[in-house]
Design a protein around this motif. Sequence first.
Motif, mmCIF file in Angstrom:
data_model
loop_
_atom_site.group_PDB
_atom_site.id
_atom_site.type_symbol
_atom_site.label_atom_id
_atom_site.label_comp_id
_atom_site.label_asym_id
_atom_site.label_seq_id
_atom_site.Cartn_x
_atom_site.Cartn_y
_atom_site.Cartn_z
ATOM 1 N N GLY A 1 0.793 -1.177 0.000
ATOM 2 C CA GLY A 1 0.000 0.000 0.000
ATOM 3 C C GLY A 1 0.843 1.252 0.000
ATOM 4 O O GLY A 1 2.017 1.228 0.344
ATOM 5 N N CYS A 2 0.211 2.333 -0.357
ATOM 6 C CA CYS A 2 0.883 3.630 -0.396
ATOM 7 C C CYS A 2 0.097 4.622 0.445
ATOM 8 O O CYS A 2 -1.127 4.638 0.421
ATOM 9 C CB CYS A 2 0.969 4.155 -1.818
ATOM 10 N N ASP A 3 0.840 5.464 1.163
ATOM 11 C CA ASP A 3 0.198 6.505 1.964
ATOM 12 C C ASP A 3 -0.228 7.676 1.094
ATOM 13 O O ASP A 3 -1.235 8.320 1.346
ATOM 14 C CB ASP A 3 1.143 6.990 3.060
ATOM 15 N N SER A 4 0.553 7.965 0.082
ATOM 16 C CA SER A 4 0.233 9.084 -0.800
ATOM 17 C C SER A 4 0.769 8.780 -2.199
ATOM 18 O O SER A 4 1.544 7.845 -2.398
ATOM 19 C CB SER A 4 0.866 10.373 -0.267
ATOM 20 N N LEU A 6 2.876 10.403 -3.670
ATOM 21 C CA LEU A 6 4.314 10.684 -3.706
ATOM 22 C C LEU A 6 5.146 9.433 -3.445
ATOM 23 O O LEU A 6 6.263 9.310 -3.940
ATOM 24 C CB LEU A 6 4.669 11.773 -2.686
ATOM 25 N N SER A 7 4.591 8.507 -2.655
ATOM 26 C CA SER A 7 5.336 7.285 -2.351
ATOM 27 C C SER A 7 5.048 6.153 -3.340
ATOM 28 O O SER A 7 5.567 5.051 -3.189
ATOM 29 C CB SER A 7 5.035 6.819 -0.922
ATOM 30 N N LEU A 8 4.199 6.409 -4.344
ATOM 31 C CA LEU A 8 3.866 5.398 -5.347
ATOM 32 C C LEU A 8 5.024 5.233 -6.326
ATOM 33 O O LEU A 8 5.505 6.192 -6.903
ATOM 34 C CB LEU A 8 2.598 5.806 -6.112
ATOM 35 N N THR A 9 5.450 4.006 -6.475
ATOM 36 C CA THR A 9 6.501 3.705 -7.446
ATOM 37 C C THR A 9 5.928 2.790 -8.516
ATOM 38 O O THR A 9 4.860 2.196 -8.342
ATOM 39 C CB THR A 9 7.696 3.004 -6.773
ATOM 40 N N ALA A 13 2.917 -0.128 -8.077
ATOM 41 C CA ALA A 13 1.740 -0.158 -8.954
ATOM 42 C C ALA A 13 1.645 -1.492 -9.678
ATOM 43 O O ALA A 13 0.572 -2.093 -9.772
ATOM 44 C CB ALA A 13 1.797 0.999 -9.949
ATOM 45 N N THR A 14 2.754 -1.993 -10.180
ATOM 46 C CA THR A 14 2.783 -3.284 -10.874
ATOM 47 C C THR A 14 2.378 -4.413 -9.934
ATOM 48 O O THR A 14 1.597 -5.296 -10.301
ATOM 49 C CB THR A 14 4.182 -3.551 -11.456
ATOM 50 N N ASP A 15 2.902 -4.388 -8.705
ATOM 51 C CA ASP A 15 2.553 -5.411 -7.715
ATOM 52 C C ASP A 15 1.053 -5.390 -7.397
ATOM 53 O O ASP A 15 0.424 -6.441 -7.266
ATOM 54 C CB ASP A 15 3.365 -5.220 -6.431
#
Length: 153
Positions: A1-4, A6-9, A13-15
Amino acid sequence: GCDSSLSLTSQKATDAVDSIFRSLGDIARARTHMKQFHSIHNPGSNTHQASGSLFSPASYKPLLKQVVEEICNPDRPDPVDIEHMSSGLTDLLKTGFSMFMKVNRPHPGDHPLLIIFMVGGVTVSEVKMVKDLVATRRPGTQVKTAANVQFLP
């Protein structure tokens, strides 16, 4: 999971997408053993005849709608993919004697109260669809629809 965002890589996303498609594959495999409710997709047809062209577009028929239509079927065939669970001595005797002689199992549509519990969630439109189907096909039958999650529009 991502908090925001900005932390999305790209890897996160692929996972996430891979996890979603694995879950969808698991759901599809869960219904492979069913004889009647194995698909929600009707591919349609494009049949040409001498009098012209007949075209039937692909369509989607929700699993919940298929199950409720089967339960409310006026022709009352023995439901293939719906298993009857004995709830009392009478039902137990009916299903037990069916091994020795021709005894019909109780049909889910025989009961004045239909309880449908959806594991994984239900939408408000699906609840309305169930209510409308039962009211049209089995007037006088009370229906209760519940789920562990309710999705709102």
